[in-house]
Design a protein around this motif. Structure first.
Motif, PDB file in Angstrom:
ATOM      1  N   ALA A 120       0.769  -1.185   0.193  1.00 44.92           N
ATOM      2  CA  ALA A 120      -0.193  -0.032   0.014  1.00 44.92           C
ATOM      3  C   ALA A 120       0.932   1.146   0.137  1.00 44.92           C
ATOM      4  N   ALA A 121       0.431   2.136  -0.821  1.00 46.86           N
ATOM      5  CA  ALA A 121       1.198   3.464  -0.939  1.00 46.86           C
ATOM      6  C   ALA A 121       1.589   4.078   0.529  1.00 46.86           C
ATOM      7  N   PRO A 122       2.516   4.624   1.227  1.00 53.28           N
ATOM      8  CA  PRO A 122       2.604   5.470   2.084  1.00 53.28           C
ATOM      9  C   PRO A 122       1.979   6.614   1.939  1.00 53.28           C
ATOM     10  N   GLU A 123       1.622   7.414   3.080  1.00 55.85           N
ATOM     11  CA  GLU A 123       1.339   8.715   2.772  1.00 55.85           C
ATOM     12  C   GLU A 123       1.596   9.419   4.142  1.00 55.85           C
ATOM     13  N   GLY A 124       2.507  10.478   4.013  1.00 62.17           N
ATOM     14  CA  GLY A 124       2.660  11.344   5.311  1.00 62.17           C
ATOM     15  C   GLY A 124       1.639  12.383   5.047  1.00 62.17           C
ATOM     16  N   GLY A 125       1.838  12.926   6.436  1.00 60.66           N
ATOM     17  CA  GLY A 125       0.695  14.034   6.504  1.00 60.66           C
ATOM     18  C   GLY A 125       1.119  15.251   7.300  1.00 60.66           C
ATOM     19  N   PHE A 128       7.163   7.537   8.955  1.00 59.82           N
ATOM     20  CA  PHE A 128       7.129   6.272   9.495  1.00 59.82           C
ATOM     21  C   PHE A 128       7.500   5.075   8.496  1.00 59.82           C
ATOM     22  N   HIS A 129       7.431   5.297   7.128  1.00 58.43           N
ATOM     23  CA  HIS A 129       7.843   4.214   6.001  1.00 58.43           C
ATOM     24  C   HIS A 129       6.351   3.382   5.848  1.00 58.43           C
ATOM     25  N   GLY A 130       5.125   3.909   6.324  1.00 57.30           N
ATOM     26  CA  GLY A 130       4.044   3.301   6.130  1.00 57.30           C
ATOM     27  C   GLY A 130       3.299   3.178   7.580  1.00 57.30           C
ATOM     28  N   ALA A 131       2.065   2.476   7.481  1.00 55.75           N
ATOM     29  CA  ALA A 131       1.203   2.445   8.650  1.00 55.75           C
ATOM     30  C   ALA A 131       1.994   1.816   9.941  1.00 55.75           C
ATOM     31  N   LEU A 132       1.898   2.424  11.074  1.00 55.20           N
ATOM     32  CA  LEU A 132       2.403   1.919  12.307  1.00 55.20           C
ATOM     33  C   LEU A 132       1.746   0.431  12.517  1.00 55.20           C
ATOM     34  N   ASP A 133       2.538  -0.341  13.411  1.00 57.09           N
ATOM     35  CA  ASP A 133       1.953  -1.622  13.688  1.00 57.09           C
ATOM     36  C   ASP A 133       1.844  -1.409  15.497  1.00 57.09           C
ATOM     37  N   MET A 192      11.829   8.810   0.876  1.00 53.22           N
ATOM     38  CA  MET A 192      10.625   8.405   1.450  1.00 53.22           C
ATOM     39  C   MET A 192       9.303   8.730   0.892  1.00 53.22           C
ATOM     40  N   ILE A 193       8.862   7.371   0.479  1.00 49.15           N
ATOM     41  CA  ILE A 193       7.893   7.346  -0.552  1.00 49.15           C
ATOM     42  C   ILE A 193       6.531   8.085   0.305  1.00 49.15           C
TER      43      ILE A 193
END
Length: 522
Positions: free
Chosen positions: A300-305, A460-465, A454-455
């Motif tokens: 899934a495409a990461p998205e910063g905010g 965080f390079h993607g959703a945090l777990d 950083m895509i």
């Protein structure tokens, strides 16, 4: 032909932690970094020519870096605690606000009464904060251990209602039930939104996971200033890795990674490792694996905010709130236009493709805690740095937008939000470089993608777990137990994309090194 025990792709701070651990244990380690320096987002730079100010240009505070890593690697880092936790002016009347002073509970309570009109809100806020302390104390020591099961962590926390509120229901419900004022609710909610684009009531609970990481650091949730800036963090780690014998190569980019342990570089050479550790984001790794011939789906495409604005000021600006000294207000986290209502409204605006106005933002003055980042002349003149971190600025806003025009629009929004609580325009306080250029710069998610790889500008390079394993998750291999597993046994995650990665913590690097040691054996 095997050339190294471990090849690390990417030279961010986590990669340096992993390299230092593994090299100290006698492993042959090489790090390949495409930039001309290591450190990734944890660097200090001089943004304005001729101005002796070294700013933490991307990441800026430290909370999650375990003391165990500092001890293990002998890192002489000075992480300085801030006396003032936060200052939050009332957006409807910025002449009043809440200063949370960790050394003066009475002054803090008076600020809550003045800003909210509620004599009991300070006590509610204190209970809210204190309730999280046992959670932080129980959970933080586990982040440098093999993953524990969710049920085991729940037993450690010993507060079933809190566990349910944080892990089963959207964060907004917990905040609303704990606090009554819009202002205090906003202060609490922001910990769930740093670098995370989400509503308080998002059913995915991404805001809950972000909140959890922000309140457990060090077992207390405190956020500290690294003396010397973030560049000192990376420089100390680089020195530890080199002294241990790690081979750190800069200016060489990986162009392909194969599951059998080969890393192809852009200079035409190859590195072959018994293991490969990936310090780049999972989305970047997937592209490298496909280039290396592996059949892997695109994640899934990461998205910063977020938006980051760096400023150098001739002096701190005057506040509309005359009851609070500027040195106190700016020494901690200065919340601007971050009531819960404003945060939710900003989320809806950005979700619809617009720039929030007002822009929710948090401001920090690091030079008040650590003057060493300024040259002697700047210090003597009274100059100060300022970092503004804007929320709800998702990467989707950069699509189909002119980068320069968007950057200017966001910078204008940031200045407007600052001016809304100041007694004078922030522009009147800006320091000027020798060429007359105002010392202010904006770093968007597109800038992070372009400069750091950083895509989506996702820090965080993607959703945090969640920082634990599910009760039914497989934990049979070292990679699974340490939360660094990929689809390929010889490739481990060691960056922010690891299960307990994210922020400047070194945890991803530590845990990848521990898994690698188990796999490589003696």
């Amino acid at each position: 032909m095997i050339t190294h025990d471990v090849v690390i792709v990417g030279g961010g701070h986590n990669a340096l932690v992993a390299a230092a651990y593994l090299a100290r244990s006698g492993r042959r380690v090489v790090v390949a970094e495409r930039l001309d320096h290591v450190g990734g987002a944890a660097v200090s730079e001089r943004p304005w020519p001729g101005v002796d100010a070294r700013l933490s240009r991307y990441s800026y505070l430290v909370s999650l870096f375990p003391a165990a890593i500092l001890r293990d690697l002998g890192l002489p880092l000075d992480l300085r605690r801030r006396r003032y936790a936060s200052y939050t002016p009332d957006p409807s009347d910025p002449s009043r606000g809440i200063l949370v002073d960790t050394a003066d509970a009475a002054a803090t309570a008076a600020g809550f009464v003045r800003a909210t009109g509620d004599p009991d809100e300070a006590e509610r806020f204190a209970r809210f904060t204190e309730r999280l302390l046992p959670l932080a104390g129980a959970l933080f020591p586990t982040v440098t251990e093999p993953l524990r099961r969710a049920s085991d962590v729940r037993a450690l926390v010993r507060d079933d209602d809190l566990w349910e509120a944080l892990t089963q229901r959207p964060l907004g419900a917990f905040v609303r039930s704990s606090l009554q004022s819009d202002l205090a609710r906003g202060i609490a909610l922001t910990d769930g939104l740093i670098g995370t684009f989400a509503s308080a009531d998002d059913a995915s609970l991404r805001q809950n996971r972000c909140f959890l990481y922000h309140v457990i650091g060090g077992g207390t949730g405190d956020w500290d200033v690294p003396v010397g800036g973030m560049g000192q963090v990376s420089a100390t780690l680089e020195r530890a890795a080199r002294e241990a014998g790690a081979d750190l190569r800069t200016g060489v980019a990986a162009t392909a990674v194969s599951p059998d342990g080969e890393v192809t570089l852009d200079d035409g050479t190859s590195l072959h490792g018994r293991l490969i550790l990936s310090g780049v984001g999972p989305a970047v790794l997937a592209g490298l694996l496909r280039a290396g011939g592996a059949d892997v789906p695109a994640p899934a495409a990461p998205e910063g905010g977020q938006l980051k604005v760096n400023l150098l000021l001739r002096r701190l600006p005057r506040l509309r709130d005359e009851s609070v000294a500027a040195q106190a207000a700016f020494a901690g986290t200065f919340h601007i236009n971050e009531t819960m209502t404003q945060l939710e409204s900003a989320y809806r605006t950005a979700e619809g493709g617009g720039i929030p106005d007002p822009l929710p933002a948090e401001v920090y003055c690091h030079s008040l805690t650590d003057p060493s980042i300024l040259g002697p002349e700047l210090r003597a003149s009274g100059a100060q740095t300022l970092t503004l971190f804007g929320l709800h600025v998702p990467h989707r806003l950069t699509r189909d937008a002119d980068p320069n025009a968007l950057r200017e629009a966001l910078l204008a929004a940031a200045q407007r939000t600052l001016d809304s609580v100041l007694a004078e325009p922030i522009a009147d306080c800006l320091y000027e470089a020798p060429d007359g250029t105002p010392c202010i710069e904006a770093r968007t998610t597109a800038d992070l993608e372009a400069s750091l790889g950083m895509i989506g500008g996702d820090i965080f390079h993607g959703a945090l777990d969640w920082p634990w394993a599910g009760d039914d998750d497989p934990l049979d291999t070292p990679a699974e137990r340490w939360g660094v597993k990929t689809a390929f046994p010889r490739i481990l995650l060691c960056g922010s994309g690891a299960r307990r990665g994210g922020a400047v913590s070194g945890i991803g690097g530590h845990n990848a090194a521990m898994a690698a040691q188990e796999i490589l054996g003696t």
